[in-house]
Structure formats: structure tokens, C-alpha cells
Design an enzyme around this catalytic site. Sequence first.
Site, mmCIF file in Angstrom:
data_model
loop_
_atom_site.group_PDB
_atom_site.id
_atom_site.type_symbol
_atom_site.label_atom_id
_atom_site.label_comp_id
_atom_site.label_asym_id
_atom_site.label_seq_id
_atom_site.Cartn_x
_atom_site.Cartn_y
_atom_site.Cartn_z
ATOM 1 N N CYS A 168 -19.403 -19.226 -40.325
ATOM 2 C CA CYS A 168 -20.535 -18.294 -40.278
ATOM 3 C C CYS A 168 -21.044 -18.113 -38.834
ATOM 4 C CB CYS A 168 -21.625 -18.741 -41.242
ATOM 5 S SG CYS A 168 -22.669 -17.381 -41.742
ATOM 6 N N HIS A 181 -19.430 -20.510 -46.140
ATOM 7 C CA HIS A 181 -19.865 -21.898 -45.892
ATOM 8 C C HIS A 181 -19.150 -22.909 -46.790
ATOM 9 C CE1 HIS A 181 -23.398 -21.164 -43.292
ATOM 10 N NE2 HIS A 181 -23.426 -20.000 -43.907
ATOM 11 N N GLU A 215 -18.864 -25.961 -46.469
ATOM 12 C CA GLU A 215 -19.601 -27.236 -46.491
ATOM 13 C C GLU A 215 -20.692 -27.245 -47.552
ATOM 14 O OE1 GLU A 215 -19.843 -24.848 -44.427
ATOM 15 O OE2 GLU A 215 -21.925 -24.540 -43.815
ATOM 16 N N ARG A 223 -22.235 -9.198 -36.955
ATOM 17 C CA ARG A 223 -23.243 -10.112 -37.518
ATOM 18 C C ARG A 223 -23.992 -9.456 -38.675
ATOM 19 N NH1 ARG A 223 -27.360 -11.984 -33.260
ATOM 20 N NH2 ARG A 223 -28.024 -13.275 -34.999
ATOM 21 N N ILE A 233 -24.088 -16.514 -46.661
ATOM 22 C CA ILE A 233 -25.528 -16.486 -46.375
ATOM 23 C C ILE A 233 -25.753 -15.678 -45.092
ATOM 24 C CG2 ILE A 233 -27.586 -17.867 -45.899
ATOM 25 C CD1 ILE A 233 -26.088 -20.246 -47.245
ATOM 26 N N ARG A 234 -26.288 -14.497 -45.271
ATOM 27 C CA ARG A 234 -26.492 -13.587 -44.113
ATOM 28 C C ARG A 234 -25.243 -13.614 -43.223
ATOM 29 N NH1 ARG A 234 -30.198 -12.530 -40.017
ATOM 30 N NH2 ARG A 234 -30.573 -14.704 -39.547
ATOM 31 N N GLY A 294 -25.631 -21.362 -39.009
ATOM 32 C CA GLY A 294 -26.993 -21.512 -38.498
ATOM 33 C C GLY A 294 -27.378 -20.169 -37.913
#
Length: 192
Positions: free
Chosen positions: A77, A174, A176, A103, A137-138, A46
Amino acid sequence: MKIGVLALQGDFAEHIAMLKRLKVDTIEVRLPEHLRSLDGLIIPGGESTTIGKLAVAYNLMEPLKLFGQRHAIWGTCAGAIFISKDIGRDQPLLGLMDIKVQRNAFGRQIDSFETDLDIPELKQATGTKEDYHAVFIRAPIIESVSGDAKVLASVADGRIVAAQQGHLLATSFHPELTGDTRFHEYFLSLAD
Ligand code: GLN
């Protein structure tokens, strides 16, 4: 076994769906009392700054730190950022794992990517031979591990994307968001 998923922000629903596929009892954790009687906790992806701010607002920082001293926690993440000790900037962190994290290290949203990772521990624990397809993702990278933290996986250029320290697990990617349940199975073995 009962596993909680921190449900302040991010893709907690996908982790819960994955755990349900594995027939594990789960709860969404939003308050300190939700941590009672859990065997492990997943902190989802998130936005780590948002997760941190909400954890402070809900008085979850100390209970989460205490939980992590004795129980399994897996950060994916943003969750990996949140459980780390050092990210080189000021935002609420649990500081549980001896890893230094950067990050957004692969660039912006548009630089998100997928790749196959060779993860020997995962293959061994699940009795499988296939590489693990990982979605970034990022994503952050784990710049370095120290203490008794060890590297579990790196991308082709050597940058670290998964680490473990006893019952604590951090992945830049990720699990999931794929159909592959092996990483969740691996985490369950740490929580057992
Ligand atoms: N870029 C986010 C952060 O810094 C993490 C992205 C994610 O969890 N997919 O918190």
C-alpha cells in the site's frame, strides 16, 4: 534469514507479527545501520507522504535505495507507492520499481473494500489452490508496469494491484491484515 520492517509509520507491527508466525527473525528498521545484515525489507502501509518525510529526516533515502538494488523489498500500500518510480506528483520516493502508481485510486477511506484475487504465481509458489483474500484501505492502483516489471494480480475490472520486478514486490493491499501467510511466504522466497 533476517527480514527488516521499516518502522517509521504505519502498520509495521502487523508485518512483524506475521513474520514471527513464520518463525522468521525480524527487526524494526529506523536507522541506516539497521539495514546491515538483512536479507529483505518490508515497507508497510500507512501514509506514503509521512513515511517519505521521515525517511528523508532520518537519512534513510540513499541507504534504502542502495539496499533495494541488491536485496528484496516488498512495499504494501503506502510502501508500494514509496518504492515506485512515478506517482505523478512530488513527494519523496525510492524510485526502485518500474511502476506508475496512482494514490487513493479507489476513493476515500469509506471506499475501502475486500475482494478475492486469483494470483497464479502465489498459488504455484505455495502449492495451494485458494484465491487470496485481499484488504484494500484507501489503496493505490498500479496504473502501468514497464521495464521488466510484471503484473501479479488485478481486480475484476482489470486494474493492477500487485506487481513484481525481480526481487522487488508491490501490493496495493494489506496481506498483514489477514490470517493468510502466503504472501509473506512468497516474499521470503524472493529474499532467500
Ligand atoms: N492512502 C495512503 C497513501 O497514499 C496509503 C493507504 C495505506 O497504506 N493503507 O499513502
